[in-house]
Design an enzyme around this catalytic site. Sequence first.
Site, PDB file in Angstrom:
ATOM      1  N   SER A  22       0.427   8.313   2.228  1.00 50.23           N
ATOM      2  CA  SER A  22      -0.379   9.497   1.629  1.00 50.23           C
ATOM      3  C   SER A  22      -1.433   8.618   0.741  1.00 50.23           C
ATOM      4  O   SER A  22      -1.888   7.321   1.198  1.00 50.23           O
ATOM      5  CB  SER A  22       0.533  10.255   0.839  1.00 50.23           C
ATOM      6  OG  SER A  22      -0.114  11.150   0.058  1.00 50.23           O
ATOM      7  N   ASN A  23      -2.135   9.163  -0.233  1.00 45.38           N
ATOM      8  CA  ASN A  23      -3.186   8.529  -1.303  1.00 45.38           C
ATOM      9  C   ASN A  23      -3.082   9.052  -2.237  1.00 45.38           C
ATOM     10  O   ASN A  23      -2.088   9.848  -2.746  1.00 45.38           O
ATOM     11  CB  ASN A  23      -4.544   8.915  -0.408  1.00 45.38           C
ATOM     12  CG  ASN A  23      -4.768  10.019  -0.591  1.00 45.38           C
ATOM     13  OD1 ASN A  23      -5.116  10.964  -1.523  1.00 45.38           O
ATOM     14  ND2 ASN A  23      -4.977  10.846   0.719  1.00 45.38           N
ATOM     15  N   ARG A  24      -3.959   8.492  -3.502  1.00 47.48           N
ATOM     16  CA  ARG A  24      -3.890   8.666  -4.728  1.00 47.48           C
ATOM     17  C   ARG A  24      -4.508   9.732  -5.196  1.00 47.48           C
ATOM     18  O   ARG A  24      -4.521  10.103  -6.500  1.00 47.48           O
ATOM     19  CB  ARG A  24      -4.321   7.449  -5.559  1.00 47.48           C
ATOM     20  CG  ARG A  24      -3.393   6.153  -5.508  1.00 47.48           C
ATOM     21  CD  ARG A  24      -3.869   5.079  -6.284  1.00 47.48           C
ATOM     22  NE  ARG A  24      -3.580   3.670  -5.634  1.00 47.48           N
ATOM     23  CZ  ARG A  24      -2.132   3.280  -5.914  1.00 47.48           C
ATOM     24  NH1 ARG A  24      -1.430   3.885  -6.348  1.00 47.48           N
ATOM     25  NH2 ARG A  24      -1.908   2.154  -5.344  1.00 47.48           N
TER      26      ARG A  24
END
Length: 212
Positions: A22-24
């Site tokens: 995933s990402n931030r």
Amino acid sequence: MSKIVVSAGPTRESLDDIRFLSNRSSGKMGYALAAAARAAGFDTVLVSGPTALTPPDGVRTIQVESAAEMAEAVKREAADADAVIMAAAVADYRPAEVFDGKMKKQPGDLVLRLERTEDILLSLGRVKRSGQRLIGFAAEADSLEHYALDKLQRKNLDWIAANRIGHGEQGFGADRNAVILFSSTGKRIPVPLAGKAEIARRIIEICLLDRP
Ligand code: CTP
């Protein structure tokens, strides 16, 4: 009433039943845009990846997880929408193989093969109806204008909101942001550092209500 679809948040790309890439992205910019669109009188649909946020009042919210699920929901809702804003940080790649259950560790290193996900905005740009507005985001570390204009053109967008990453208190995860809006007609409108609610209100005004 005009209908708008806003996407927000990250996506999760499964490796097995318990792990994902995933990402931030916090989703704050997309949720603020959905709230601002609703406040401006749009029939608003929010397609959201996993976030810690509460959906804005009066906004129909569809929760999704992966880029594939987001593509399915956004394309379905976009079919009769007057505008789409893609604020989600959609994963560009997903694991090529997804393991059933829990992947067991093996001796030595593990190499993951990733495959491309669908570029949702590119797909929307290809089937854009006349009068429909498409707005994208570009988060860039350098050559902001160059890359933003490239995305604007390549994806057949009406507007792109470009912001710098790696600038501490703005952008990914932060409460404030600053963007430069570029239009397909050659406009360049900076929206200076402000809370994401204010940035969202300005984006709706400029890109959808044609109020500079
Ligand atoms: N986007 C999308 N589908 C994807 C990836 C991104 O719809 N699979 C949308 C985002 O919501 C955003 C815009 O496209 O509005 C970002 O463009 P993109 O080319 O993906 O930017 P980056 O991910 O930063 O890619 P690059 O590495 O080319 O800069």
